[in-house]
Design a protein around this motif. Sequence first.
Motif, PDB file in Angstrom:
ATOM      1  N   CYS A 139       3.217   2.258  -4.649  1.00  0.00           N
ATOM      2  CA  CYS A 139       4.238   1.374  -5.217  1.00  0.00           C
ATOM      3  C   CYS A 139       4.972   0.628  -4.122  1.00  0.00           C
ATOM      4  O   CYS A 139       5.493   1.239  -3.172  1.00  0.00           O
ATOM      5  CB  CYS A 139       5.223   2.201  -6.041  1.00  0.00           C
ATOM      6  SG  CYS A 139       6.578   1.247  -6.736  1.00  0.00           S
ATOM      7  N   PRO A 141       8.628  -6.564 -10.568  1.00  0.00           N
ATOM      8  CA  PRO A 141       8.482  -5.583 -11.652  1.00  0.00           C
ATOM      9  C   PRO A 141       7.162  -4.819 -11.614  1.00  0.00           C
ATOM     10  O   PRO A 141       7.043  -3.777 -12.263  1.00  0.00           O
ATOM     11  CB  PRO A 141       8.570  -6.434 -12.923  1.00  0.00           C
ATOM     12  CG  PRO A 141       8.128  -7.794 -12.500  1.00  0.00           C
ATOM     13  CD  PRO A 141       8.514  -7.960 -11.066  1.00  0.00           C
ATOM     14  N   ASP A 142       6.207  -5.300 -10.873  1.00  0.00           N
ATOM     15  CA  ASP A 142       4.898  -4.639 -10.876  1.00  0.00           C
ATOM     16  C   ASP A 142       4.984  -3.252 -10.256  1.00  0.00           C
ATOM     17  O   ASP A 142       5.401  -3.095  -9.114  1.00  0.00           O
ATOM     18  CB  ASP A 142       3.898  -5.500 -10.086  1.00  0.00           C
ATOM     19  CG  ASP A 142       2.533  -4.855 -10.088  1.00  0.00           C
ATOM     20  OD1 ASP A 142       1.995  -4.630 -11.192  1.00  0.00           O
ATOM     21  OD2 ASP A 142       2.031  -4.539  -8.990  1.00  0.00           O
ATOM     22  N   CYS A 143       4.566  -2.226 -11.019  1.00  0.00           N
ATOM     23  CA  CYS A 143       4.770  -0.855 -10.524  1.00  0.00           C
ATOM     24  C   CYS A 143       3.657   0.074 -10.981  1.00  0.00           C
ATOM     25  O   CYS A 143       3.509   0.370 -12.166  1.00  0.00           O
ATOM     26  CB  CYS A 143       6.114  -0.338 -11.024  1.00  0.00           C
ATOM     27  SG  CYS A 143       6.407   1.354 -10.558  1.00  0.00           S
ATOM     28  N   ILE A 181       3.426   3.172 -10.626  1.00  0.00           N
ATOM     29  CA  ILE A 181       3.926   4.441 -11.165  1.00  0.00           C
ATOM     30  C   ILE A 181       4.040   4.327 -12.682  1.00  0.00           C
ATOM     31  O   ILE A 181       3.467   5.129 -13.430  1.00  0.00           O
ATOM     32  CB  ILE A 181       5.285   4.823 -10.538  1.00  0.00           C
ATOM     33  CG1 ILE A 181       5.159   4.948  -9.015  1.00  0.00           C
ATOM     34  CG2 ILE A 181       5.815   6.105 -11.142  1.00  0.00           C
ATOM     35  CD1 ILE A 181       6.475   5.128  -8.279  1.00  0.00           C
ATOM     36  N   LEU A 182       4.756   3.313 -13.127  1.00  0.00           N
ATOM     37  CA  LEU A 182       4.899   3.102 -14.575  1.00  0.00           C
ATOM     38  C   LEU A 182       3.557   2.808 -15.214  1.00  0.00           C
ATOM     39  O   LEU A 182       3.280   3.250 -16.332  1.00  0.00           O
ATOM     40  CB  LEU A 182       5.877   1.955 -14.853  1.00  0.00           C
ATOM     41  CG  LEU A 182       7.338   2.233 -14.505  1.00  0.00           C
ATOM     42  CD1 LEU A 182       8.196   1.024 -14.840  1.00  0.00           C
ATOM     43  CD2 LEU A 182       7.850   3.459 -15.230  1.00  0.00           C
ATOM     44  N   SER A 206       0.662   3.895 -14.365  1.00  0.00           N
ATOM     45  CA  SER A 206      -0.080   5.142 -14.517  1.00  0.00           C
ATOM     46  C   SER A 206       0.498   6.010 -15.632  1.00  0.00           C
ATOM     47  O   SER A 206      -0.235   6.613 -16.419  1.00  0.00           O
ATOM     48  CB  SER A 206      -0.062   5.883 -13.186  1.00  0.00           C
ATOM     49  OG  SER A 206      -0.392   7.228 -13.389  1.00  0.00           O
ATOM     50  N   LEU A 207       1.820   6.082 -15.715  1.00  0.00           N
ATOM     51  CA  LEU A 207       2.442   6.881 -16.782  1.00  0.00           C
ATOM     52  C   LEU A 207       2.141   6.293 -18.147  1.00  0.00           C
ATOM     53  O   LEU A 207       2.034   7.011 -19.142  1.00  0.00           O
ATOM     54  CB  LEU A 207       3.959   6.956 -16.576  1.00  0.00           C
ATOM     55  CG  LEU A 207       4.431   7.851 -15.438  1.00  0.00           C
ATOM     56  CD1 LEU A 207       5.925   7.677 -15.205  1.00  0.00           C
ATOM     57  CD2 LEU A 207       4.121   9.299 -15.734  1.00  0.00           C
ATOM     58  N   GLY A 208       2.015   4.963 -18.201  1.00  0.00           N
ATOM     59  CA  GLY A 208       1.822   4.314 -19.489  1.00  0.00           C
ATOM     60  C   GLY A 208       0.375   4.175 -19.905  1.00  0.00           C
ATOM     61  O   GLY A 208       0.108   3.864 -21.056  1.00  0.00           O
ATOM     62  N   ASP A 209      -0.534   4.430 -18.997  1.00  0.00           N
ATOM     63  CA  ASP A 209      -1.947   4.234 -19.316  1.00  0.00           C
ATOM     64  C   ASP A 209      -2.405   5.116 -20.462  1.00  0.00           C
ATOM     65  O   ASP A 209      -2.294   6.345 -20.397  1.00  0.00           O
ATOM     66  CB  ASP A 209      -2.820   4.539 -18.088  1.00  0.00           C
ATOM     67  CG  ASP A 209      -3.304   3.250 -17.446  1.00  0.00           C
ATOM     68  OD1 ASP A 209      -2.986   2.163 -17.973  1.00  0.00           O
ATOM     69  OD2 ASP A 209      -3.982   3.339 -16.409  1.00  0.00           O
TER      70      ASP A 209
END
Lengths: 130, 130
Positions: free
Chosen positions: B111, B117-119, B121-122, B124-127
């Motif tokens: 990250c 805004p590109d992240c 971490i988020l 991966s959590l949202g995939d």
Amino acid sequence: MNISEVATRTRLPAKTIRYYEEIGLIAPPRDVNGYRAFRETDMHKLAFLGRARALGFTIEDCRTLLALWEDQGRASADVRSLAQDHLGRIEAKITDLEEMRDTLSSLVHACAGDDRPDCPILKSLGDATL
Amino acid sequence: MNISEVATRTRLPAKTIRYYEEIGLIAPPRDVNGYRAFRETDMHKLAFLGRARALGFTIEDCRTLLALWEDQGRASADVRSLAQDHLGRIEAKITDLEEMRDTLSSLVHACAGDDRPDCPILKSLGDATL
DNA sequence: ATAAGGCTTCCAGTCACTGGAAGGTCAAGC
DNA sequence: GCTTGACCTTCCAGTGACTGGAAGCCTTAT
């Protein structure tokens, strides 16, 4: 989608899903019969929560992460600093546990573990090093 | 000896000491004024408990260990098996935490952590890997 | 009509403390 | 003797993140 299907698909217990609603992490609408009617977005949020919790984030961290996830204009720095703090806490916990493990392991190895009462484990716990 | 002195010497909070009495780990006598009057044996038990807790033993483990400690005829095998079980649990916890640490660490490194805004971490959590 | 299973809410329990309120006790100083 | 402040006491409530269980409504199949 009823709760048991969501539970199966997210691999979260139904109880936990209800709990997440209770504390305001999700807000599925209700059918006329009072049943929760989960939408795709609810499921995605729950999946997100499941993964975040599996990484050891607290519920409050999850609340923040979820808000950042929903916020298209967020700065990735905010997410990163939260994750980095959490990483620090995990590393500290690992260090603590490793220390416990080392002490305990040496005690276990020093203990004969037979039917005699002599035991270095108890001896060490009882030693008045105060 | 009053509670605050014991607290200082054992480095346990007074609240914790009262709690240990409440759950029957210690039983200090009382002075006429109602104050707890700790004896040396109470202090030793508390010190023992402090060390066992620092090694991560649960309160119930501590209760057992204390009983074994007091029992002059115990078999060291009993103590050893308790300690070994506990060691196993600690090792499992370390493994879990290391897995979290590795995943989290790779995400944090991926990250950028800037104001964009590109992240990952988020992401991966949202995939939706469901 | 009934039975099984799913859904609902609400209450209580987990673990090991921790914080705080309300009130009794003790030692020192005036 | 009185006050002040630092002790001590008990009791009640809260923490985190669920989890178990009871009581009762809803749905589907027989």
